[in-house]
Design a protein around this motif. Sequence first.
Motif, PDB file in Angstrom:
ATOM      1  N   GLY A   1      58.893  77.215  17.197  1.00 24.90           N
ATOM      2  CA  GLY A   1      59.947  77.120  17.527  1.00 24.90           C
ATOM      3  C   GLY A   1      60.352  75.893  17.060  1.00 24.90           C
ATOM      4  N   MET A   2      59.230  75.362  16.314  1.00 27.04           N
ATOM      5  CA  MET A   2      59.432  74.432  15.456  1.00 27.04           C
ATOM      6  C   MET A   2      59.733  74.527  13.947  1.00 27.04           C
ATOM      7  SD  MET A   2      55.950  71.067  14.818  1.00 27.04           S
ATOM      8  CE  MET A   2      56.226  70.603  16.259  1.00 27.04           C
ATOM      9  N   VAL A   3      59.692  73.134  13.285  1.00 30.09           N
ATOM     10  CA  VAL A   3      60.924  73.839  12.063  1.00 30.09           C
ATOM     11  C   VAL A   3      60.279  72.337  11.062  1.00 30.09           C
ATOM     12  CG1 VAL A   3      63.008  73.547  10.493  1.00 30.09           C
ATOM     13  CG2 VAL A   3      62.979  74.596  12.819  1.00 30.09           C
ATOM     14  N   ARG A   4      59.681  72.825  10.075  1.00 24.35           N
ATOM     15  CA  ARG A   4      59.221  71.945   8.965  1.00 24.35           C
ATOM     16  C   ARG A   4      60.037  72.133   7.684  1.00 24.35           C
ATOM     17  NH1 ARG A   4      52.363  71.808   9.819  1.00 24.35           N
ATOM     18  NH2 ARG A   4      52.919  71.216  11.128  1.00 24.35           N
ATOM     19  N   VAL A   5      60.272  70.768   7.049  1.00 25.69           N
ATOM     20  CA  VAL A   5      61.470  71.623   6.170  1.00 25.69           C
ATOM     21  C   VAL A   5      60.609  70.198   5.176  1.00 25.69           C
ATOM     22  CG1 VAL A   5      63.746  70.896   5.180  1.00 25.69           C
ATOM     23  CG2 VAL A   5      62.979  71.295   7.773  1.00 25.69           C
TER      24      VAL A   5
ATOM     25  N   ILE B   1      68.871  77.116   8.753  1.00 25.54           N
ATOM     26  CA  ILE B   1      68.486  75.888   8.740  1.00 25.54           C
ATOM     27  C   ILE B   1      68.399  75.648   7.592  1.00 25.54           C
ATOM     28  CG2 ILE B   1      66.028  74.494   9.272  1.00 25.54           C
ATOM     29  CD1 ILE B   1      67.258  75.106  11.954  1.00 25.54           C
ATOM     30  N   GLU B   2      68.124  76.071   6.816  1.00 22.86           N
ATOM     31  CA  GLU B   2      68.166  75.325   5.011  1.00 22.86           C
ATOM     32  C   GLU B   2      69.398  75.000   4.736  1.00 22.86           C
ATOM     33  OE1 GLU B   2      67.276  78.514   6.373  1.00 22.86           O
ATOM     34  OE2 GLU B   2      64.788  78.724   5.438  1.00 22.86           O
ATOM     35  N   ALA B   3      70.264  75.881   4.663  1.00 23.93           N
ATOM     36  CA  ALA B   3      71.780  75.701   4.870  1.00 23.93           C
ATOM     37  C   ALA B   3      72.185  74.316   5.207  1.00 23.93           C
ATOM     38  CB  ALA B   3      73.050  76.864   5.218  1.00 23.93           C
ATOM     39  N   MET B   4      72.119  73.975   6.370  1.00 21.49           N
ATOM     40  CA  MET B   4      72.460  72.739   7.422  1.00 21.49           C
ATOM     41  C   MET B   4      71.151  71.778   6.911  1.00 21.49           C
ATOM     42  SD  MET B   4      70.815  71.705  11.123  1.00 21.49           S
ATOM     43  CE  MET B   4      69.209  71.505  10.444  1.00 21.49           C
ATOM     44  N   ALA B   5      70.044  72.224   6.225  1.00 19.64           N
ATOM     45  CA  ALA B   5      69.819  71.033   5.331  1.00 19.64           C
ATOM     46  C   ALA B   5      70.253  70.562   4.171  1.00 19.64           C
ATOM     47  CB  ALA B   5      68.116  71.366   5.595  1.00 19.64           C
TER      48      ALA B   5
ATOM     49  N   VAL C   1      68.360  69.556  12.215  1.00 22.84           N
ATOM     50  CA  VAL C   1      67.469  70.485  13.492  1.00 22.84           C
ATOM     51  C   VAL C   1      66.761  70.149  15.261  1.00 22.84           C
ATOM     52  CG1 VAL C   1      65.236  70.628  13.766  1.00 22.84           C
ATOM     53  CG2 VAL C   1      65.789  70.652  11.576  1.00 22.84           C
ATOM     54  N   ARG C   2      67.236  68.639  15.708  1.00 26.95           N
ATOM     55  CA  ARG C   2      67.368  68.488  17.109  1.00 26.95           C
ATOM     56  C   ARG C   2      68.629  69.174  17.540  1.00 26.95           C
ATOM     57  NH1 ARG C   2      64.681  63.126  19.544  1.00 26.95           N
ATOM     58  NH2 ARG C   2      63.663  63.036  17.248  1.00 26.95           N
ATOM     59  N   ALA C   3      69.804  68.946  17.088  1.00 28.52           N
ATOM     60  CA  ALA C   3      71.207  69.103  17.185  1.00 28.52           C
ATOM     61  C   ALA C   3      70.890  70.800  17.609  1.00 28.52           C
ATOM     62  CB  ALA C   3      72.039  68.812  16.643  1.00 28.52           C
ATOM     63  N   THR C   4      69.924  72.137  17.053  1.00 25.46           N
ATOM     64  CA  THR C   4      70.123  73.184  17.232  1.00 25.46           C
ATOM     65  C   THR C   4      68.881  73.422  18.424  1.00 25.46           C
ATOM     66  OG1 THR C   4      68.458  73.493  15.663  1.00 25.46           O
ATOM     67  CG2 THR C   4      69.923  73.369  14.651  1.00 25.46           C
ATOM     68  N   GLY C   5      68.493  72.745  18.310  1.00 27.07           N
ATOM     69  CA  GLY C   5      67.444  73.203  20.071  1.00 27.07           C
ATOM     70  C   GLY C   5      66.450  73.265  19.530  1.00 27.07           C
ATOM     71  N   LEU C   6      66.063  73.437  18.131  1.00 28.22           N
ATOM     72  CA  LEU C   6      64.605  73.648  18.142  1.00 28.22           C
ATOM     73  C   LEU C   6      63.520  72.631  18.014  1.00 28.22           C
ATOM     74  CD1 LEU C   6      65.276  75.994  14.932  1.00 28.22           C
ATOM     75  CD2 LEU C   6      64.209  76.971  17.470  1.00 28.22           C
ATOM     76  N   ILE C   7      62.750  72.674  17.815  1.00 24.65           N
ATOM     77  CA  ILE C   7      61.973  71.378  17.158  1.00 24.65           C
ATOM     78  C   ILE C   7      61.390  70.651  16.152  1.00 24.65           C
ATOM     79  CG2 ILE C   7      59.302  69.978  17.980  1.00 24.65           C
ATOM     80  CD1 ILE C   7      59.427  73.405  20.185  1.00 24.65           C
TER      81      ILE C   7
END
Length: 110
Positions: free
Chosen positions: A55-59, A1-5, A86-92
């Motif tokens: 399953g919820m991601v905070r960035v 997630i971090e690398a994607m962000a 993040v939504r595209a990963t399937g996570l919330i």
Amino acid sequence: IEAMAARIALQTPGVLRLEPTIQDLIGRVAALGGAGTGRGRNRRHDGVVATIIDGMVRVRLDVATDITHTALQVAHAVQERVFEGVRATGLIPGTVDVSILAIEPANVTV
């Protein structure tokens, strides 16, 4: 997630770079010492912190922006793009906080 962000932020017009902070350094030192972060998964990259809980991601992203762009609009664009990533990963997707730590001409290097 971090690398994607990080990738998404750096591809956003007006973002010059991610900005490491003292908090990033402290997090890395704590991780080396084996300090846990509780029940959430918390990983750190310079200028990006992502926490995943149930399953919820905070960035959180810390960025430098180009003076020729409106910082508020750049921050909003980064928020929207990371949220969709993040939504595209399937996570919330949860909160996406963007802090502008520097505003400067694109040709300045630090």
